[in-house]
Design an enzyme around this catalytic site. Structure first.
Site, short mmCIF file in Angstrom:
data_model
loop_
_atom_site.label_atom_id
_atom_site.label_comp_id
_atom_site.label_asym_id
_atom_site.label_seq_id
_atom_site.Cartn_x
_atom_site.Cartn_y
_atom_site.Cartn_z
N CYS A 4 0.77 -0.74 -0.11
CA CYS A 4 -0.36 -0.20 -0.05
C CYS A 4 0.78 1.39 -0.09
O CYS A 4 1.57 1.17 0.80
CB CYS A 4 -1.04 0.47 0.76
SG CYS A 4 -2.16 1.81 1.57
N CYS A 7 0.46 3.30 3.17
CA CYS A 7 1.45 3.00 4.74
C CYS A 7 2.79 3.28 4.04
O CYS A 7 3.36 3.97 5.04
CB CYS A 7 0.63 1.23 4.14
SG CYS A 7 -0.74 1.09 4.98
N ASP A 30 0.18 16.05 -3.35
CA ASP A 30 -0.31 15.08 -3.55
C ASP A 30 0.67 15.59 -5.29
O ASP A 30 1.32 16.28 -5.45
CB ASP A 30 -1.44 15.48 -4.77
CG ASP A 30 -2.33 14.35 -5.27
OD1 ASP A 30 -2.78 13.49 -5.46
OD2 ASP A 30 -1.69 13.91 -6.68
N ASN A 87 -12.75 10.36 -3.18
CA ASN A 87 -13.15 9.19 -3.95
C ASN A 87 -13.47 8.26 -3.51
O ASN A 87 -12.80 7.99 -3.06
CB ASN A 87 -11.94 9.84 -5.34
CG ASN A 87 -12.08 10.80 -5.84
OD1 ASN A 87 -12.61 11.41 -6.05
ND2 ASN A 87 -10.20 10.88 -5.65
N GLY A 93 -13.12 7.82 -10.06
CA GLY A 93 -11.73 6.72 -10.17
C GLY A 93 -10.66 7.29 -8.28
O GLY A 93 -9.63 7.21 -8.73
N THR A 95 -8.09 5.60 -6.81
CA THR A 95 -6.25 5.10 -7.57
C THR A 95 -5.76 4.32 -6.14
O THR A 95 -4.90 2.77 -6.24
CB THR A 95 -5.57 5.86 -8.18
OG1 THR A 95 -5.31 6.58 -7.18
CG2 THR A 95 -6.69 6.21 -9.75
N HIS A 98 -6.82 3.30 0.24
CA HIS A 98 -6.09 3.30 1.76
C HIS A 98 -6.96 4.77 1.81
O HIS A 98 -6.72 5.58 1.11
CB HIS A 98 -4.55 3.40 2.20
CG HIS A 98 -3.78 3.57 3.28
ND1 HIS A 98 -3.13 3.28 3.38
CD2 HIS A 98 -4.70 4.99 4.31
CE1 HIS A 98 -3.04 3.98 4.91
NE2 HIS A 98 -3.66 5.23 4.93
N HIS A 100 -8.52 8.18 2.37
CA HIS A 100 -8.09 9.13 1.92
C HIS A 100 -9.08 10.53 1.72
O HIS A 100 -9.73 10.47 0.77
CB HIS A 100 -6.56 9.73 1.00
CG HIS A 100 -6.84 8.94 -0.30
ND1 HIS A 100 -7.03 8.25 -0.70
CD2 HIS A 100 -7.06 8.90 -1.66
CE1 HIS A 100 -7.26 7.79 -1.95
NE2 HIS A 100 -6.89 8.62 -2.49
N HIS A 102 -8.52 14.53 -0.07
CA HIS A 102 -8.22 15.40 -1.33
C HIS A 102 -8.13 17.14 -0.34
O HIS A 102 -10.00 17.02 -0.39
CB HIS A 102 -8.48 15.82 -2.33
CG HIS A 102 -7.97 13.96 -3.32
ND1 HIS A 102 -6.86 14.17 -3.89
CD2 HIS A 102 -8.62 12.80 -3.31
CE1 HIS A 102 -6.91 12.05 -4.18
NE2 HIS A 102 -7.52 12.25 -3.95
P1 5GP Z 1 -7.69 8.63 -5.17
O1 5GP Z 1 -7.45 9.04 -6.69
O2 5GP Z 1 -7.05 7.28 -4.98
O3 5GP Z 1 -8.60 9.03 -4.68
O4 5GP Z 1 -6.12 9.66 -5.10
C1 5GP Z 1 -4.50 9.21 -4.99
C2 5GP Z 1 -3.60 10.39 -5.18
O5 5GP Z 1 -3.10 9.52 -4.83
C3 5GP Z 1 -3.95 10.61 -6.78
O6 5GP Z 1 -3.55 12.50 -6.54
C4 5GP Z 1 -2.54 10.63 -7.28
O7 5GP Z 1 -1.98 11.87 -7.49
C5 5GP Z 1 -1.28 10.72 -5.14
N1 5GP Z 1 -0.48 9.82 -5.29
C6 5GP Z 1 0.13 8.22 -5.96
N2 5GP Z 1 0.82 7.78 -5.28
C7 5GP Z 1 1.70 9.50 -4.76
C8 5GP Z 1 3.04 9.18 -4.27
O8 5GP Z 1 3.34 8.04 -4.47
N3 5GP Z 1 3.02 10.47 -3.44
C9 5GP Z 1 2.36 11.68 -3.48
N4 5GP Z 1 2.60 12.66 -2.75
N5 5GP Z 1 1.14 11.74 -3.88
C10 5GP Z 1 0.79 9.77 -4.44
ZN ZN Z 2 -2.49 1.33 3.44
#
Ligand code: 5GP
Ligand code: ZN
Length: 113
Positions: A4, A7, A30, A87, A93, A95, A98, A100, A102
């Site tokens: 993860c 994590c 991000d 999300n 969307g 991705t 875990h 979270h 924004h």
């Molecule tokens: P989701 O699309 O799941 O709501 O948001 C995941 C977010 O994590 C995305 O906006 C993506 O750009 C960000 N993200 C993914 N991997 C990393 C990383 O290694 N470092 C940082 N700072 N952000 C990440």
């Molecule tokens: Zn996690």
């Protein structure tokens, strides 16, 4: 949880640009910002993969995150406001599985969806 990415960020195994940290949560910039200010807030513990796994038993972390958001926004100087996004699932969307949230801001944001 193994494999993860959040994590690993929480454990310091992957570096991040931190903007807020306490014993329970971490907020970091991000890696692919969608706004001039784009911060992700995570629980340090892998309490849930998404909002769909929030229950009465683990909801305390969500309350803590929400209590911290105003001070994080103030530190980020988001005086004009900001958008909070969670999300949940593929149609939204999501991705990273875990939990979270924004914080998006730093400009007048467009309409959602
Ligand atoms: P989701 O699309 O799941 O709501 O948001 C995941 C977010 O994590 C995305 O906006 C993506 O750009 C960000 N993200 C993914 N991997 C990393 C990383 O290694 N470092 C940082 N700072 N952000 C990440
Ligand atoms: Zn996690």
């Amino acid at each position: 949880m193994d494999n993860c990415i959040f994590c690993k960020i929480a454990a310091g195994e992957i570096p991040s640009n931190k903007v807020y940290e306490d014993d329970k949560i971490l907020a970091f910039r991000d890696i692919e910002p969608q706004a001039p200010v784009h911060v992700v807030i995570i629980p340090k513990q892998h309490v849930a993969g998404s909002m769909n796994e929030i229950t009465a038993e683990n909801a305390e972390i969500v309350s803590h995150i929400f209590c911290c958001i105003p001070k994080i926004a103030a530190e980020l100087k988001l005086d004009g406001g900001y958008r909070l996004v969670c999300n949940c699932g593929p149609d939204a969307g999501q991705t990273v599985r875990h939990l979270h949230f924004h914080i998006l801001g730093g400009k007048t944001l467009g309409a959602m969806a």
